[in-house]
Scaffold this motif. Structure first.
Motif, PDB file in Angstrom:
ATOM      1  N   THR A  62       4.739  10.576  -5.722  1.00 25.91           N
ATOM      2  CA  THR A  62       6.088  11.079  -6.018  1.00 25.91           C
ATOM      3  C   THR A  62       6.611  10.645  -7.384  1.00 25.91           C
ATOM      4  O   THR A  62       7.085  11.464  -8.172  1.00 25.91           O
ATOM      5  CB  THR A  62       7.081  10.619  -4.925  1.00 25.91           C
ATOM      6  OG1 THR A  62       6.648  11.098  -3.658  1.00 25.91           O
ATOM      7  CG2 THR A  62       8.481  11.140  -5.211  1.00 25.91           C
ATOM      8  N   ALA A  63       6.532   9.350  -7.657  1.00 24.38           N
ATOM      9  CA  ALA A  63       7.220   8.818  -8.842  1.00 24.38           C
ATOM     10  C   ALA A  63       6.525   9.150 -10.153  1.00 24.38           C
ATOM     11  O   ALA A  63       7.173   9.256 -11.200  1.00 24.38           O
ATOM     12  CB  ALA A  63       7.388   7.304  -8.710  1.00 24.38           C
ATOM     13  N   ILE A  64       5.205   9.338 -10.121  1.00 23.77           N
ATOM     14  CA  ILE A  64       4.455   9.452 -11.375  1.00 23.77           C
ATOM     15  C   ILE A  64       4.859  10.679 -12.196  1.00 23.77           C
ATOM     16  O   ILE A  64       4.950  10.613 -13.425  1.00 23.77           O
ATOM     17  CB  ILE A  64       2.924   9.455 -11.100  1.00 23.77           C
ATOM     18  CG1 ILE A  64       2.150   9.252 -12.405  1.00 23.77           C
ATOM     19  CG2 ILE A  64       2.481  10.723 -10.392  1.00 23.77           C
ATOM     20  CD1 ILE A  64       2.252   7.866 -12.963  1.00 23.77           C
ATOM     21  N   LEU A  65       5.140  11.804 -11.532  1.00 25.33           N
ATOM     22  CA  LEU A  65       5.516  13.003 -12.285  1.00 25.33           C
ATOM     23  C   LEU A  65       6.960  12.901 -12.791  1.00 25.33           C
ATOM     24  O   LEU A  65       7.296  13.453 -13.851  1.00 25.33           O
ATOM     25  CB  LEU A  65       5.349  14.250 -11.411  1.00 25.33           C
ATOM     26  CG  LEU A  65       5.363  15.599 -12.145  1.00 25.33           C
ATOM     27  CD1 LEU A  65       4.287  15.662 -13.219  1.00 25.33           C
ATOM     28  CD2 LEU A  65       5.194  16.756 -11.161  1.00 25.33           C
ATOM     29  N   ILE A  66       7.793  12.177 -12.065  1.00 23.80           N
ATOM     30  CA  ILE A  66       9.164  11.912 -12.532  1.00 23.80           C
ATOM     31  C   ILE A  66       9.117  10.977 -13.741  1.00 23.80           C
ATOM     32  O   ILE A  66       9.821  11.178 -14.736  1.00 23.80           O
ATOM     33  CB  ILE A  66      10.013  11.316 -11.388  1.00 23.80           C
ATOM     34  CG1 ILE A  66      10.131  12.330 -10.244  1.00 23.80           C
ATOM     35  CG2 ILE A  66      11.393  10.902 -11.882  1.00 23.80           C
ATOM     36  CD1 ILE A  66      10.815  11.798  -8.994  1.00 23.80           C
ATOM     37  N   GLU A  67       8.256   9.980 -13.671  1.00 24.71           N
ATOM     38  CA  GLU A  67       8.057   9.075 -14.813  1.00 24.71           C
ATOM     39  C   GLU A  67       7.559   9.846 -16.032  1.00 24.71           C
ATOM     40  O   GLU A  67       8.039   9.635 -17.151  1.00 24.71           O
ATOM     41  CB  GLU A  67       7.052   7.996 -14.427  1.00 24.71           C
ATOM     42  CG  GLU A  67       6.734   7.015 -15.540  1.00 24.71           C
ATOM     43  CD  GLU A  67       5.649   6.019 -15.138  1.00 24.71           C
ATOM     44  OE1 GLU A  67       4.767   5.740 -15.979  1.00 24.71           O
ATOM     45  OE2 GLU A  67       5.687   5.516 -14.003  1.00 24.71           O
ATOM     46  N   LEU A 100      10.665   6.143  -7.227  1.00 24.72           N
ATOM     47  CA  LEU A 100      10.497   5.295  -6.050  1.00 24.72           C
ATOM     48  C   LEU A 100      11.738   5.350  -5.166  1.00 24.72           C
ATOM     49  O   LEU A 100      11.638   5.486  -3.936  1.00 24.72           O
ATOM     50  CB  LEU A 100      10.209   3.852  -6.473  1.00 24.72           C
ATOM     51  CG  LEU A 100       8.851   3.611  -7.139  1.00 24.72           C
ATOM     52  CD1 LEU A 100       8.778   2.190  -7.705  1.00 24.72           C
ATOM     53  CD2 LEU A 100       7.700   3.838  -6.160  1.00 24.72           C
ATOM     54  N   ALA A 101      12.911   5.258  -5.798  1.00 24.44           N
ATOM     55  CA  ALA A 101      14.162   5.333  -5.034  1.00 24.44           C
ATOM     56  C   ALA A 101      14.303   6.688  -4.350  1.00 24.44           C
ATOM     57  O   ALA A 101      14.729   6.779  -3.189  1.00 24.44           O
ATOM     58  CB  ALA A 101      15.354   5.075  -5.960  1.00 24.44           C
ATOM     59  N   LYS A 130       0.834  -1.200   0.000  1.00 27.24           N
ATOM     60  CA  LYS A 130       0.000   0.000   0.000  1.00 27.24           C
ATOM     61  C   LYS A 130       0.872   1.255   0.000  1.00 27.24           C
ATOM     62  O   LYS A 130       0.560   2.240  -0.675  1.00 27.24           O
ATOM     63  CB  LYS A 130      -0.918   0.008   1.222  1.00 27.24           C
ATOM     64  CG  LYS A 130      -2.090  -0.944   1.132  1.00 27.24           C
ATOM     65  CD  LYS A 130      -2.982  -0.811   2.370  1.00 27.24           C
ATOM     66  CE  LYS A 130      -4.171  -1.760   2.295  1.00 27.24           C
ATOM     67  NZ  LYS A 130      -5.010  -1.661   3.515  1.00 27.24           N
ATOM     68  N   TYR A 131       1.940   1.205   0.779  1.00 29.28           N
ATOM     69  CA  TYR A 131       2.826   2.372   0.846  1.00 29.28           C
ATOM     70  C   TYR A 131       3.526   2.602  -0.490  1.00 29.28           C
ATOM     71  O   TYR A 131       3.600   3.737  -0.973  1.00 29.28           O
ATOM     72  CB  TYR A 131       3.862   2.206   1.958  1.00 29.28           C
ATOM     73  CG  TYR A 131       4.726   3.437   2.100  1.00 29.28           C
ATOM     74  CD1 TYR A 131       4.199   4.614   2.631  1.00 29.28           C
ATOM     75  CD2 TYR A 131       6.044   3.451   1.652  1.00 29.28           C
ATOM     76  CE1 TYR A 131       4.967   5.765   2.733  1.00 29.28           C
ATOM     77  CE2 TYR A 131       6.814   4.595   1.747  1.00 29.28           C
ATOM     78  CZ  TYR A 131       6.276   5.743   2.292  1.00 29.28           C
ATOM     79  OH  TYR A 131       7.032   6.893   2.374  1.00 29.28           O
ATOM     80  N   LEU A 132       4.013   1.539  -1.110  1.00 28.72           N
ATOM     81  CA  LEU A 132       4.711   1.675  -2.392  1.00 28.72           C
ATOM     82  C   LEU A 132       3.768   2.166  -3.489  1.00 28.72           C
ATOM     83  O   LEU A 132       4.159   2.967  -4.341  1.00 28.72           O
ATOM     84  CB  LEU A 132       5.339   0.339  -2.789  1.00 28.72           C
ATOM     85  CG  LEU A 132       6.533  -0.107  -1.945  1.00 28.72           C
ATOM     86  CD1 LEU A 132       6.947  -1.535  -2.300  1.00 28.72           C
ATOM     87  CD2 LEU A 132       7.718   0.845  -2.113  1.00 28.72           C
ATOM     88  N   LYS A 133       2.526   1.699  -3.456  1.00 31.01           N
ATOM     89  CA  LYS A 133       1.532   2.182  -4.432  1.00 31.01           C
ATOM     90  C   LYS A 133       1.287   3.669  -4.245  1.00 31.01           C
ATOM     91  O   LYS A 133       1.192   4.434  -5.210  1.00 31.01           O
ATOM     92  CB  LYS A 133       0.225   1.403  -4.275  1.00 31.01           C
ATOM     93  CG  LYS A 133      -0.850   1.799  -5.290  1.00 31.01           C
ATOM     94  CD  LYS A 133      -2.106   0.956  -5.132  1.00 31.01           C
ATOM     95  CE  LYS A 133      -3.163   1.341  -6.167  1.00 31.01           C
ATOM     96  NZ  LYS A 133      -4.406   0.539  -6.018  1.00 31.01           N
ATOM     97  N   MET A 134       1.216   4.096  -2.989  1.00 32.44           N
ATOM     98  CA  MET A 134       0.978   5.513  -2.698  1.00 32.44           C
ATOM     99  C   MET A 134       2.138   6.377  -3.180  1.00 32.44           C
ATOM    100  O   MET A 134       1.925   7.396  -3.846  1.00 32.44           O
ATOM    101  CB  MET A 134       0.748   5.708  -1.196  1.00 32.44           C
ATOM    102  CG  MET A 134       0.414   7.132  -0.778  1.00 32.44           C
ATOM    103  SD  MET A 134       1.893   8.157  -0.494  1.00 32.44           S
ATOM    104  CE  MET A 134       2.526   7.410   1.006  1.00 32.44           C
ATOM    105  N   ILE A 135       3.389   5.982  -2.885  1.00 29.87           N
ATOM    106  CA  ILE A 135       4.512   6.839  -3.285  1.00 29.87           C
ATOM    107  C   ILE A 135       4.737   6.808  -4.800  1.00 29.87           C
ATOM    108  O   ILE A 135       5.260   7.772  -5.367  1.00 29.87           O
ATOM    109  CB  ILE A 135       5.823   6.510  -2.528  1.00 29.87           C
ATOM    110  CG1 ILE A 135       6.356   5.116  -2.867  1.00 29.87           C
ATOM    111  CG2 ILE A 135       5.629   6.687  -1.023  1.00 29.87           C
ATOM    112  CD1 ILE A 135       7.763   4.861  -2.337  1.00 29.87           C
ATOM    113  N   TYR A 136       4.321   5.706  -5.449  1.00 27.37           N
ATOM    114  CA  TYR A 136       4.383   5.709  -6.916  1.00 27.37           C
ATOM    115  C   TYR A 136       3.495   6.810  -7.474  1.00 27.37           C
ATOM    116  O   TYR A 136       3.905   7.575  -8.345  1.00 27.37           O
ATOM    117  CB  TYR A 136       3.963   4.355  -7.483  1.00 27.37           C
ATOM    118  CG  TYR A 136       3.726   4.395  -8.979  1.00 27.37           C
ATOM    119  CD1 TYR A 136       4.751   4.763  -9.851  1.00 27.37           C
ATOM    120  CD2 TYR A 136       2.469   4.113  -9.513  1.00 27.37           C
ATOM    121  CE1 TYR A 136       4.530   4.837 -11.220  1.00 27.37           C
ATOM    122  CE2 TYR A 136       2.245   4.169 -10.880  1.00 27.37           C
ATOM    123  CZ  TYR A 136       3.275   4.539 -11.735  1.00 27.37           C
ATOM    124  OH  TYR A 136       3.054   4.617 -13.085  1.00 27.37           O
TER     125      TYR A 136
END
Length: 297
Positions: free
Chosen positions: A152-157, A183-184, A143-149
């Motif tokens: 945070t990560a989606i705009l970097i992607e 993610l990192a 759940k936490y990894l899905k949230m940070i994706y």
């Protein structure tokens, strides 16, 4: 980065309303990771600079809203906009930055508009997930990894994806790079919230836990503690910790080698990012990963 800052200033000067510019002058625009990524993939050209400015406006807007939700008083070592100008003004500034970004985005190719706007929807969804996860002590890593994706990560992607399109490279390969970089990046933030110096970090240490964010170090620690210590850790959730309580958490982190384990996970995502683009000879993107993982703030 000055070219990007100038574009942002010009976009907002078009609005002809001084309070917007005054508040903007009080925002530390940060590391501009997304812009550096896009420019390292696409090169320096008119469209890449415009996309960088648009993405930075969106990122700043998301931070403004994030600080309002968290009632944060500090952002990167300075008073947050909501603390200095009030939550209502900060909220409206965030809305203005989002709206102006979408207006400028509408002048560019629809493909970029779809990628970025889809990322913003997911970013907002990630903020929503974060709020809901903060209601209780979360021990579900997925759940936490899905949230940070999403958060945070989606705009970097999206930044990496846009850069690849401009450079006529594989959109999918660079999207994988961007996702794993994001993610990192967030996981390193999780670590720094615990181990960094407050003066370097620009905010109180262990602030995430006080705000109800059960980040990976706390999830991993909880799973390794005995029942008594689990109850102790949970009793600290959403609490202003005193010196002894902070020391207890840090000692448990060291004893159970939690930060090393979390760092290795961040490094694994970094390695996945590099593997996705290993055939492109983009050494500058290797440096972005290395610098992001070894940073102190």
């Amino acid at each position: 980065m000055q070219e990007i800052d100038s574009l942002i200033q010009n976009y907002l000067k078009d609005l002809d309303y001084t309070p917007v510019l005054v508040m903007l002058d009080n925002i530390n625009t940060g590391k501009k990771l997304r812009s550096k990524l896009l420019l390292n993939i696409a090169g320096k050209n008119d469209i890449s600079f415009k996309l960088c400015a648009i993405i930075e406006l969106i990122h700043l807007a998301s931070l403004l809203h994030d600080d309002i939700i968290d009632e944060a008083k500090l952002r990167r070592g300075a008073r947050s906009i909501n603390d200095k100008f009030g939550a209502k003004n900060a909220l409206m500034l965030g809305d203005i930055l989002y709206s102006k970004a979408f207006f400028e985005l509408s002048k560019i190719d629809t493909n970029f508009a779809q990628i970025v706007s889809d990322a913003v929807v997911k970013l907002s969804l990630g903020e929503f997930m974060d709020i809901n996860l903060s209601q209780e002590f979360n021990i579900d890593e997925n759940k936490y990894l899905k949230m940070i994706y999403h958060k945070t990560a989606i705009l970097i992607e999206a930044s990496a994806r846009c850069g690849a399109i401009i450079a006529n490279l594989s959109e999918d390969d660079f999207a994988i790079y961007g996702k794993n970089l994001g993610l990192a990046f967030q996981i390193i933030d999780d670590i720094l919230d615990i181990k960094s110096d407050e003066k370097i970090l620009g905010k109180p240490i262990m602030n995430d836990f006080k705000e109800g964010k059960t980040t990976l170090p706390y999830i991993y620690l909880y799973k390794k503690l005995n029942d008594v210590d689990k109850k102790t850790l949970m009793s600290f959730f959403k609490k202003e910790l005193n010196k002894d309580e902070i020391t207890w958490v840090k000692e448990q982190m060291v004893k159970n080698q939690i930060l090393e384990e979390v760092f290795n996970e961040a490094r694994s995502y970094g390695d996945q990012a590099l593997k996705a683009i290993e055939n492109y000879n983009k050494t500058s993107l290797n440096e972005i990963i290395d610098n992001m993982i070894s940073r102190e703030f």
